[in-house]
Design a protein around this motif. Structure first.
Motif, PDB file in Angstrom:
ATOM      1  N   ASP A  76       0.925  -1.175   0.051  1.00  0.00           N
ATOM      2  CA  ASP A  76      -0.001   0.035  -0.092  1.00  0.00           C
ATOM      3  C   ASP A  76       0.944   1.090  -0.022  1.00  0.00           C
ATOM      4  OD1 ASP A  76      -2.343  -1.411   0.084  1.00  0.00           O
ATOM      5  OD2 ASP A  76      -2.742  -1.271   1.941  1.00  0.00           O
ATOM      6  N   SER A  77       1.988   1.289   0.848  1.00  0.00           N
ATOM      7  CA  SER A  77       2.620   2.392   1.003  1.00  0.00           C
ATOM      8  C   SER A  77       3.299   2.644  -0.353  1.00  0.00           C
ATOM      9  CB  SER A  77       3.991   2.399   1.994  1.00  0.00           C
ATOM     10  OG  SER A  77       4.690   1.275   1.812  1.00  0.00           O
ATOM     11  N   LEU A  78       3.760   1.685  -1.132  1.00  0.00           N
ATOM     12  CA  LEU A  78       4.549   1.720  -2.503  1.00  0.00           C
ATOM     13  C   LEU A  78       3.547   2.152  -3.472  1.00  0.00           C
ATOM     14  CD1 LEU A  78       7.027  -1.268  -2.544  1.00  0.00           C
ATOM     15  CD2 LEU A  78       7.687   0.941  -2.503  1.00  0.00           C
ATOM     16  N   ARG A  79       2.366   1.768  -3.448  1.00  0.00           N
ATOM     17  CA  ARG A  79       1.313   2.312  -4.184  1.00  0.00           C
ATOM     18  C   ARG A  79       1.218   3.867  -4.194  1.00  0.00           C
ATOM     19  NH1 ARG A  79      -1.204  -2.942  -3.077  1.00  0.00           N
ATOM     20  NH2 ARG A  79      -0.682  -4.371  -4.597  1.00  0.00           N
ATOM     21  N   LYS A  80       1.030   4.319  -2.868  1.00  0.00           N
ATOM     22  CA  LYS A  80       0.909   5.458  -2.745  1.00  0.00           C
ATOM     23  C   LYS A  80       2.118   6.496  -2.825  1.00  0.00           C
ATOM     24  CE  LYS A  80      -2.528   4.830   1.148  1.00  0.00           C
ATOM     25  NZ  LYS A  80      -2.565   5.039   2.644  1.00  0.00           N
ATOM     26  N   ALA A  81       3.462   6.091  -2.872  1.00  0.00           N
ATOM     27  CA  ALA A  81       4.531   6.688  -3.138  1.00  0.00           C
ATOM     28  C   ALA A  81       4.923   6.878  -4.600  1.00  0.00           C
ATOM     29  CB  ALA A  81       5.611   6.012  -2.518  1.00  0.00           C
ATOM     30  N   HIS A  82       4.301   5.825  -5.271  1.00  0.00           N
ATOM     31  CA  HIS A  82       4.513   5.467  -6.807  1.00  0.00           C
ATOM     32  C   HIS A  82       3.466   5.184  -7.542  1.00  0.00           C
ATOM     33  CE1 HIS A  82       8.963   5.480  -5.658  1.00  0.00           C
ATOM     34  NE2 HIS A  82       8.586   4.633  -4.707  1.00  0.00           N
ATOM     35  N   PRO A  83       2.662   6.403  -7.824  1.00  0.00           N
ATOM     36  CA  PRO A  83       1.199   6.213  -8.234  1.00  0.00           C
ATOM     37  C   PRO A  83       1.285   5.873  -9.927  1.00  0.00           C
ATOM     38  CG  PRO A  83       1.598   8.506  -7.889  1.00  0.00           C
ATOM     39  CD  PRO A  83       2.560   7.689  -7.338  1.00  0.00           C
ATOM     40  N   ASN A  84       2.527   6.057 -10.286  1.00  0.00           N
ATOM     41  CA  ASN A  84       2.661   5.881 -11.927  1.00  0.00           C
ATOM     42  C   ASN A  84       3.009   4.418 -11.994  1.00  0.00           C
ATOM     43  OD1 ASN A  84       1.930   8.188 -12.528  1.00  0.00           O
ATOM     44  ND2 ASN A  84       3.922   9.073 -12.586  1.00  0.00           N
ATOM     45  N   ALA A  85       3.310   3.464 -11.053  1.00  0.00           N
ATOM     46  CA  ALA A  85       3.981   2.204 -11.171  1.00  0.00           C
ATOM     47  C   ALA A  85       2.725   1.304 -10.856  1.00  0.00           C
ATOM     48  CB  ALA A  85       5.063   2.068 -10.329  1.00  0.00           C
ATOM     49  N   ARG A  86       2.770  -0.010 -11.310  1.00  0.00           N
ATOM     50  CA  ARG A  86       2.017  -1.074 -10.837  1.00  0.00           C
ATOM     51  C   ARG A  86       2.887  -1.730  -9.865  1.00  0.00           C
ATOM     52  NH1 ARG A  86       0.987  -1.041 -16.188  1.00  0.00           N
ATOM     53  NH2 ARG A  86       2.616  -2.554 -16.664  1.00  0.00           N
ATOM     54  N   VAL A  87       2.199  -1.972  -8.706  1.00  0.00           N
ATOM     55  CA  VAL A  87       2.768  -2.717  -7.610  1.00  0.00           C
ATOM     56  C   VAL A  87       2.426  -4.055  -7.428  1.00  0.00           C
ATOM     57  CG1 VAL A  87       3.737  -2.632  -5.222  1.00  0.00           C
ATOM     58  CG2 VAL A  87       3.217  -0.261  -6.593  1.00  0.00           C
ATOM     59  N   VAL A  88       3.471  -5.245  -7.463  1.00  0.00           N
ATOM     60  CA  VAL A  88       2.841  -6.521  -7.343  1.00  0.00           C
ATOM     61  C   VAL A  88       3.939  -6.921  -6.179  1.00  0.00           C
ATOM     62  CG1 VAL A  88       1.880  -6.584  -9.649  1.00  0.00           C
ATOM     63  CG2 VAL A  88       4.319  -7.398  -9.182  1.00  0.00           C
ATOM     64  N   GLY A  89       3.354  -7.951  -5.449  1.00  0.00           N
ATOM     65  CA  GLY A  89       3.886  -8.715  -4.599  1.00  0.00           C
ATOM     66  C   GLY A  89       3.743 -10.147  -4.944  1.00  0.00           C
ATOM     67  N   TYR A  90       5.090 -10.955  -4.477  1.00  0.00           N
ATOM     68  CA  TYR A  90       5.048 -12.431  -4.782  1.00  0.00           C
ATOM     69  C   TYR A  90       6.259 -12.903  -4.114  1.00  0.00           C
ATOM     70  CZ  TYR A  90       9.249 -10.868  -7.787  1.00  0.00           C
ATOM     71  OH  TYR A  90      10.285 -10.461  -8.164  1.00  0.00           O
ATOM     72  N   SER A  91       6.593 -14.094  -4.576  1.00  0.00           N
ATOM     73  CA  SER A  91       7.772 -14.971  -3.862  1.00  0.00           C
ATOM     74  C   SER A  91       8.347 -15.774  -5.150  1.00  0.00           C
ATOM     75  CB  SER A  91       7.466 -15.844  -2.527  1.00  0.00           C
ATOM     76  OG  SER A  91       8.710 -16.499  -2.433  1.00  0.00           O
ATOM     77  N   ALA A  92       9.402 -15.498  -5.483  1.00  0.00           N
ATOM     78  CA  ALA A  92      10.179 -16.059  -6.520  1.00  0.00           C
ATOM     79  C   ALA A  92      10.504 -17.345  -6.156  1.00  0.00           C
ATOM     80  CB  ALA A  92      11.498 -15.150  -7.122  1.00  0.00           C
ATOM     81  N   GLY A  93      10.812 -17.498  -5.090  1.00  0.00           N
ATOM     82  CA  GLY A  93      11.352 -18.912  -4.326  1.00  0.00           C
ATOM     83  C   GLY A  93      10.307 -19.774  -4.070  1.00  0.00           C
ATOM     84  N   THR A  94       9.205 -19.435  -3.761  1.00  0.00           N
ATOM     85  CA  THR A  94       7.957 -20.444  -3.725  1.00  0.00           C
ATOM     86  C   THR A  94       7.238 -20.257  -5.010  1.00  0.00           C
ATOM     87  OG1 THR A  94       6.661 -18.720  -2.451  1.00  0.00           O
ATOM     88  CG2 THR A  94       8.058 -20.019  -1.180  1.00  0.00           C
ATOM     89  N   GLY A  95       7.000 -19.413  -5.586  1.00  0.00           N
ATOM     90  CA  GLY A  95       6.267 -19.132  -6.868  1.00  0.00           C
ATOM     91  C   GLY A  95       4.885 -18.537  -6.572  1.00  0.00           C
ATOM     92  N   GLU A  96       4.739 -18.080  -5.116  1.00  0.00           N
ATOM     93  CA  GLU A  96       3.522 -17.559  -4.789  1.00  0.00           C
ATOM     94  C   GLU A  96       3.155 -16.449  -5.444  1.00  0.00           C
ATOM     95  OE1 GLU A  96       1.024 -16.904  -0.654  1.00  0.00           O
ATOM     96  OE2 GLU A  96       3.166 -17.067  -0.626  1.00  0.00           O
ATOM     97  N   HIS A  97       1.968 -16.215  -5.994  1.00  0.00           N
ATOM     98  CA  HIS A  97       1.440 -14.948  -6.687  1.00  0.00           C
ATOM     99  C   HIS A  97       2.429 -14.558  -8.018  1.00  0.00           C
ATOM    100  CE1 HIS A  97      -1.319 -14.503  -3.643  1.00  0.00           C
ATOM    101  NE2 HIS A  97      -0.279 -14.451  -2.714  1.00  0.00           N
ATOM    102  N   LEU A  98       3.439 -15.343  -8.633  1.00  0.00           N
ATOM    103  CA  LEU A  98       4.065 -15.099  -9.627  1.00  0.00           C
ATOM    104  C   LEU A  98       3.346 -14.668 -10.774  1.00  0.00           C
ATOM    105  CD1 LEU A  98       7.268 -15.219 -10.156  1.00  0.00           C
ATOM    106  CD2 LEU A  98       6.950 -17.181 -11.102  1.00  0.00           C
ATOM    107  N   GLY A  99       2.223 -15.279 -10.913  1.00  0.00           N
ATOM    108  CA  GLY A  99       1.255 -14.700 -11.887  1.00  0.00           C
ATOM    109  C   GLY A  99       0.990 -13.431 -11.914  1.00  0.00           C
ATOM    110  N   SER A 100       1.011 -12.747 -11.017  1.00  0.00           N
ATOM    111  CA  SER A 100       0.704 -11.443 -10.767  1.00  0.00           C
ATOM    112  C   SER A 100       1.717 -10.409 -11.509  1.00  0.00           C
ATOM    113  CB  SER A 100       0.549 -10.848  -9.307  1.00  0.00           C
ATOM    114  OG  SER A 100       1.603 -10.961  -8.693  1.00  0.00           O
ATOM    115  N   LEU A 101       2.984 -11.037 -11.526  1.00  0.00           N
ATOM    116  CA  LEU A 101       4.202 -10.245 -12.275  1.00  0.00           C
ATOM    117  C   LEU A 101       3.884 -10.498 -13.599  1.00  0.00           C
ATOM    118  CD1 LEU A 101       6.682  -8.696 -12.311  1.00  0.00           C
ATOM    119  CD2 LEU A 101       8.166 -10.834 -11.550  1.00  0.00           C
ATOM    120  N   LEU A 102       3.724 -11.918 -14.065  1.00  0.00           N
ATOM    121  CA  LEU A 102       3.567 -12.049 -15.631  1.00  0.00           C
ATOM    122  C   LEU A 102       2.447 -11.320 -16.076  1.00  0.00           C
ATOM    123  CD1 LEU A 102       3.853 -15.967 -15.438  1.00  0.00           C
ATOM    124  CD2 LEU A 102       5.670 -14.296 -16.082  1.00  0.00           C
ATOM    125  N   GLN A 103       1.424 -10.989 -15.386  1.00  0.00           N
ATOM    126  CA  GLN A 103       0.361 -10.161 -16.022  1.00  0.00           C
ATOM    127  C   GLN A 103       0.790  -8.553 -16.137  1.00  0.00           C
ATOM    128  OE1 GLN A 103      -3.237 -10.682 -13.544  1.00  0.00           O
ATOM    129  NE2 GLN A 103      -4.512  -9.245 -14.735  1.00  0.00           N
TER     130      GLN A 103
END
Length: 368
Positions: free
Chosen positions: A177-204
């Motif tokens: 949330d803080s990164l989205r507020k500080a950088h409104p022109n960027a898409r902010v996604v969270g994931y774990s490359a090690g476990t693969g969790e939410h990796l699809g959000s980055l691909l999208q």
């Protein structure tokens, strides 16, 4: 048409793990993917691990993409020609910034007829980000390294917060949330490359249009150079010989990194990253890494065999003088030799500080 996916982000953020995990995920979707690693030095630990998982891998060494632009283009062309790839993911040196102007726009302007350049992605380690943020909250003057980190975030189309599995869900949501507020022109996604969790959000996020391409980074190159010069860079090779019948490659590498981690903590030296591979005669290898002073090393790959000898490569990026890093690594190697029953001999002891960044191109946004 080739798709080129550029990654940036501070040392230790997990760019290589992200690059490898997303490459494998895209291959499962039917894409033919190649990757490019990048470093100020040569003999890259990460390249060995990536090649154990992917077929098409290239390196650009001896400088960042902005200063080695022609080498980057040649690497892309070679991968496409030899391996018939349709997607190239490339990770820039962790101390590099201003990539929109020096890499992304030049590629779009000069090679746009053959290449689609995906949104520029800055990979972020949440603990590193929180450490920089706490220093700012305490009212400390912004360090040159923190300045460089901030510039990497400012120019990002996508801010990719990796390693979310290392912090609580509540802290993760607050950080996003803080990164989205500080950088409104960027898409902010969270994931774990090690476990693969939410990796699809980055691909999208990579499939969406770039959102920050018109940013004109107001960067002080003297300060940028000073930030890079705070770090001593070591790429060292060592020949290892077991004192007895065999030795444990993982024990040797772990002991070295533990000793270096303790030294950095005692001397208040920020570790960008420290990585080791131990290559064995049968082709097997061990890899361990360290991204924080006082932390425990991470085992990225264990060696299955017990060798009589091998070849180690040490990559270390630490905020100290080169001679101090030379001394610390020499001490850590001696500790590792004692722990694992090894005799080691260094073949290429190299510590240095990067030269002043001089990009081949630096293009302003269209219409600026």
């Amino acid at each position: 048409m080739i798709t080129f996916i550029p990654l940036t982000g501070f040392l230790g953020a997990g760019k290589t793990t992200t690059m490898t995990a997303t490459a494998l995920a895209l291959q499962e979707q039917g894409r033919k993917v190649a990757v490019i690693t990048n470093d100020q030095g040569v003999e890259l630990v990460d390249t060995k691990l990536v090649r154990s998982k992917l077929d098409s891998v290239a390196e650009v060494t001896g400088g960042c993409f902005c200063c080695k632009f022609e080498d980057l283009v040649e690497a892309i062309v070679a991968l496409v020609s030899s391996d018939d790839v349709d997607t190239v993911i490339a990770e820039a040196v962790g101390s590099c910034t201003d990539l929109q102007a020096t890499v992304v726009r030049p590629l779009r302007q000069y090679y746009g007829q053959d290449m689609v350049v995906a949104p520029l992605t800055t990979v972020v380690d949440p603990l590193r980000h929180l450490a920089f943020a706490r220093a700012a909250e305490r009212g400390e003057p912004e360090s040159d390294l923190s300045y460089l980190f901030r510039q990497q975030l400012t120019e990002a189309d996508v801010i990719a917060v990796n390693k979310l599995d290392t912090i609580s869900a509540e802290r993760a949501e607050d950080l996003l949330d803080s990164l989205r507020k500080a950088h409104p022109n960027a898409r902010v996604v969270g994931y774990s490359a090690g476990t693969g969790e939410h990796l699809g959000s980055l691909l999208q996020a990579w499939r969406a249009p770039a959102t920050n391409g018109d940013v004109r980074l107001d960067i002080d190159y003297d300060r940028y150079a000073a930030a890079e010069a705070q770090l001593a860079w070591m790429n060292q090779e060592l020949d290892l010989t077991a004192a007895g019948d065999s030795f444990d490659a993982t024990t040797w590498a772990r002991t070295l990194l533990e000793d270096l981690s303790a030294w950095a903590l005692r001397n208040d030296a920020v570790i960008g990253h420290a990585k080791i591979t131990v290559e064995l005669a049968d082709g097997d290898f061990a890899k361990l890494s360290l991204t924080e002073s006082g932390a425990e090393p991470t085992l990225d790959r264990a060696a299955a065999s017990a060798p009589t000898g091998g070849r180690a490569v040490v990559n270390a990026r630490v905020a100290c003088e080169p001679d101090a890093l030379d001394s610390a690594v020499t001490q850590a190697v001696a500790a590792a030799d004692r722990a694992a029953g090894v005799t080691s001999s260094a073949t290429t002891p190299v510590s240095f500080k990067p030269s002043y960044p001089r990009p081949v191109h630096r293009l302003a946004p269209a219409g600026a």
